[in-house]
Design an enzyme around this catalytic site. Structure first.
Site, PDB file in Angstrom:
ATOM      1  N   ALA A 122       0.634  -1.108  -0.092  1.00 24.92           N
ATOM      2  CA  ALA A 122       0.114  -0.309   0.076  1.00 24.92           C
ATOM      3  C   ALA A 122       0.779   1.229  -0.185  1.00 24.92           C
ATOM      4  O   ALA A 122       0.277   2.393  -0.399  1.00 24.92           O
ATOM      5  CB  ALA A 122      -1.063  -0.066   1.355  1.00 24.92           C
ATOM      6  N   CYS A 174       2.827  -1.046 -12.372  1.00 27.83           N
ATOM      7  CA  CYS A 174       3.384   0.155 -13.063  1.00 27.83           C
ATOM      8  C   CYS A 174       4.382  -0.533 -13.946  1.00 27.83           C
ATOM      9  O   CYS A 174       5.521   0.011 -14.269  1.00 27.83           O
ATOM     10  CB  CYS A 174       3.675   1.218 -12.431  1.00 27.83           C
ATOM     11  SG  CYS A 174       5.148   0.757 -11.118  1.00 27.83           S
ATOM     12  N   PRO A 221       3.465   4.378  -0.822  1.00 25.54           N
ATOM     13  CA  PRO A 221       2.996   5.391   0.163  1.00 25.54           C
ATOM     14  C   PRO A 221       1.725   5.984   0.475  1.00 25.54           C
ATOM     15  O   PRO A 221       1.348   6.897   0.997  1.00 25.54           O
ATOM     16  CB  PRO A 221       3.953   6.613  -0.421  1.00 25.54           C
ATOM     17  CG  PRO A 221       4.068   6.477  -1.899  1.00 25.54           C
ATOM     18  CD  PRO A 221       4.033   4.782  -2.052  1.00 25.54           C
TER      19      PRO A 221
HETATM   20  C1  LIG Z   1       3.958  -0.129  -6.352  1.00 25.23           C
HETATM   21  S1  LIG Z   1       4.272   0.304  -4.640  1.00 25.23           S
HETATM   22  C2  LIG Z   1       2.881   0.570  -4.114  1.00 25.23           C
HETATM   23  C3  LIG Z   1       2.454   2.014  -4.309  1.00 25.23           C
HETATM   24  C4  LIG Z   1       1.218   2.216  -3.517  1.00 25.23           C
HETATM   25  N1  LIG Z   1       0.178   1.320  -3.819  1.00 25.23           N
HETATM   26  C5  LIG Z   1       0.529   3.751  -3.720  1.00 25.23           C
HETATM   27  O1  LIG Z   1      -0.273   3.902  -4.672  1.00 25.23           O
HETATM   28  O2  LIG Z   1       0.893   4.608  -3.145  1.00 25.23           O
HETATM   29  C6  LIG Z   1       4.729  -1.422  -4.247  1.00 25.23           C
HETATM   30  C7  LIG Z   1       4.765  -1.642  -2.568  1.00 25.23           C
HETATM   31  O3  LIG Z   1       4.683  -2.781  -2.210  1.00 25.23           O
HETATM   32  C8  LIG Z   1       5.436  -3.058  -1.089  1.00 25.23           C
HETATM   33  N2  LIG Z   1       5.960  -4.425  -1.175  1.00 25.23           N
HETATM   34  C9  LIG Z   1       6.929  -5.102  -1.651  1.00 25.23           C
HETATM   35  N3  LIG Z   1       6.970  -6.363  -1.259  1.00 25.23           N
HETATM   36  C10 LIG Z   1       5.751  -6.546  -0.510  1.00 25.23           C
HETATM   37  C11 LIG Z   1       5.308  -7.609   0.570  1.00 25.23           C
HETATM   38  N4  LIG Z   1       5.797  -8.725   0.337  1.00 25.23           N
HETATM   39  N5  LIG Z   1       4.417  -7.366   1.383  1.00 25.23           N
HETATM   40  C12 LIG Z   1       3.929  -5.969   1.400  1.00 25.23           C
HETATM   41  N6  LIG Z   1       4.235  -5.031   0.766  1.00 25.23           N
HETATM   42  C13 LIG Z   1       5.219  -5.261  -0.253  1.00 25.23           C
HETATM   43  C14 LIG Z   1       6.711  -2.115  -1.350  1.00 25.23           C
HETATM   44  O4  LIG Z   1       7.801  -1.792  -0.373  1.00 25.23           O
HETATM   45  C15 LIG Z   1       5.979  -0.874  -2.153  1.00 25.23           C
HETATM   46  O5  LIG Z   1       5.708  -0.079  -1.036  1.00 25.23           O
END
Ligand SMILES: C[S@@+](CC[C@H](N)C(=O)[O-])C[C@H]1O[C@@H](n2cnc3c(N)ncnc32)[C@H](O)[C@@H]1O
Length: 439
Positions: free
Chosen positions: A260, A380, A262
């Site tokens: 989720a 993305c 930032p």
């Molecule tokens: C694409 S970004 C999310 C952007 C966010 N949904 C937004 O709209 O602001 C992906 C996020 O997934 C987190 N992430 C990566 N692996 C993860 C996991 N196994 N469990 C939970 N979060 C994870 C990352 O730290 C990152 O913050």
């Protein structure tokens, strides 16, 4: 006197840009984390200029490297990489910015002293003057890595996945990103906010499909936006804004936002439908803190769980969700114009590991979805391995899963899901697929 002060500021900015480039290109840090050094510069103008230089060099890195290779007799030693980056910055200024040639050369030569390497003044002077003399020939490089300023592995993937569109994608990746705003519909309508911008003489256009999105004619510091501190508006690309619209939760729904932080999409979901029960999961505590701050500024609330989305049994209480958003970690190949460091930091070998975690998170999400519920998978990325292949795998392994087609006027339909390519309607590149669980 004023001129000297301004030159001093720009020189600080160049030095910070060199430091950022060392962090990213030599130490493998992301631009987002490396740029915190720039925040120490006292003036906004200096900070913006330092970031313009760092972004510009990372965007054109492969072309600049090819040009420099023609101008240097031999590569600079590792301990002189600061000079290499100083030269790249100067070449970028000569190629893309309006700084007069003589000023670029003078500043770069002066900077060698600031870096404690006055012995390199002649070298820097000679290289830059040689570039100015023979600019066109030096820039007309044949190799496609240099011409398109992308790593070969990524060009190969784009050609394979998007044989008719890859050049358009690459061109969009090399643009400066525009600044999109998301108007907080819980507090103010998009039209009313647009009127506030007009009053302040700020020019904008509206996105035809993303209902809260508004494009600024030129980027500006958020503090100068009317109502930013009061949560009237946030910065979020229009492509990212389409996600909350597609998930479209109803009042009373229990909604799970996996991955989720930032929190752009968490907050947007709450703005569109405040009467939902929102649970947001994020792996990294530091990033979760950013989500917390965003919720606070916007006056929204959600249950926050810092945990691994691919291992639900460590945190899930067993109550299923009506709607789930999986905004999976990915190559970010659709947002390169906003994060040009990806061209240098991402490797082909990352893709398999990303695909594996994407599938694990999707499968866990499926277990937590109510019968009759809907899941939106978003990345993305523009790469099919991370997008439609992930959806296909989920559909093959869950007989209660079916695809809800996304029939919209934007983007490109894929075998599963829909792709917005970078640059379409001036938005970033995103993939979306919607899945329903049999009731
Ligand atoms: C694409 S970004 C999310 C952007 C966010 N949904 C937004 O709209 O602001 C992906 C996020 O997934 C987190 N992430 C990566 N692996 C993860 C996991 N196994 N469990 C939970 N979060 C994870 C990352 O730290 C990152 O913050």
């Amino acid at each position: 006197m004023r001129k000297r002060k301004q030159a001093g500021r720009q020189s600080n900015a160049r030095r910070q840009a060199v430091a950022v480039l060392i962090s990213v290109l030599d130490q493998g840090r992301s631009l987002a984390s490396a740029k915190t050094a720039v925040q120490t510069l006292p003036e906004q103008r200096e900070r913006s200029f330092a970031m313009e230089l760092a972004n510009g060099v990372l965007r054109w890195r492969f072309k600049l490297d090819a040009v420099l290779a023609q101008l240097l007799n031999k590569p600079l030693r590792k301990k002189d990489h600061d000079l290499h980056y100083l030269l790249m910055i100067a070449l970028y200024e000569l190629m893309e910015l309006a700084t007069p040639d003589y000023a670029v050369v003078n500043e770069a030569v002066a900077e060698t002293k600031q870096l404690g390497k006055p012995w390199a003044a002649g070298l820097v002077n000679g290289v830059l003057r040689a570039f100015i003399r023979d600019r066109e020939t030096l820039l007309s490089v044949d190799e496609e890595v240099a011409r398109f300023s992308h790593p070969q592995w990524l060009l190969d993937c784009l050609k394979q996945d998007w044989p008719d569109d890859w050049q358009r994608i690459v061109a969009a990746n090399n643009q400066r990103p525009p600044m999109w705003l998301r108007v907080n519909s819980e507090k103010i309508s998009r039209d009313a906010y647009a009127a506030m911008l007009e009053q302040q003489g700020i020019q904008y256009t509206l996105h035809p499909h993303a209902v809260s999105a508004l494009l600024l004619a030129s980027p500006m510091p958020v503090q100068d936006l009317p109502g930013f501190d009061n949560g009237l508006v946030s910065v979020q690309d229009a492509g990212a804004q389409l996600a909350a619209q597609l998930l479209s939760p109803h009042s009373g729904d229990r909604v799970l936002d996996l991955c989720a932080a930032p929190g752009g999409k968490t907050c947007h979901l709450l703005e569109l439908e405040p009467a939902i029960e929102m649970v947001a999961v994020e792996l990294e505590a530091e990033r979760m803190h950013m989500l917390e701050q965003n919720l606070e500024r916007l006056g929204l609330s959600a249950r926050l769980i810092t945990a691994d989305a691919s291992n639900a049994k460590s945190w899930w209480d067993g109550t299923a969700f009506d709607r789930i958003l999986v905004d999976a970690p990915c190559s970010a190949s659709g947002v390169i114009r906003r994060h040009p460091d990806i061209k240098s930091l991402r490797m082909l070998s990352d893709l398999d590991a990303l695909a594996q975690i994407q599938q694990q998170i999707l499968q866990q999400a499926w277990l937590m979805l109510k019968s009759g519920g809907e899941l939106l998978y978003v990345t993305c990325s523009v790469l099919r391995q991370e997008n439609e292949h992930q959806v296909e795998q989920l559909l093959l392994s869950n007989s209660d899963a079916s695809e809800c087609p996304i029939n919209e006027d934007w983007g490109t339909p894929c075998q599963f899901g829909r792709q917005l390519l970078p640059g379409e309607e001036q938005a970033d590149g995103f993939f979306y697929a919607k899945l329903a669980k049999a009731g």
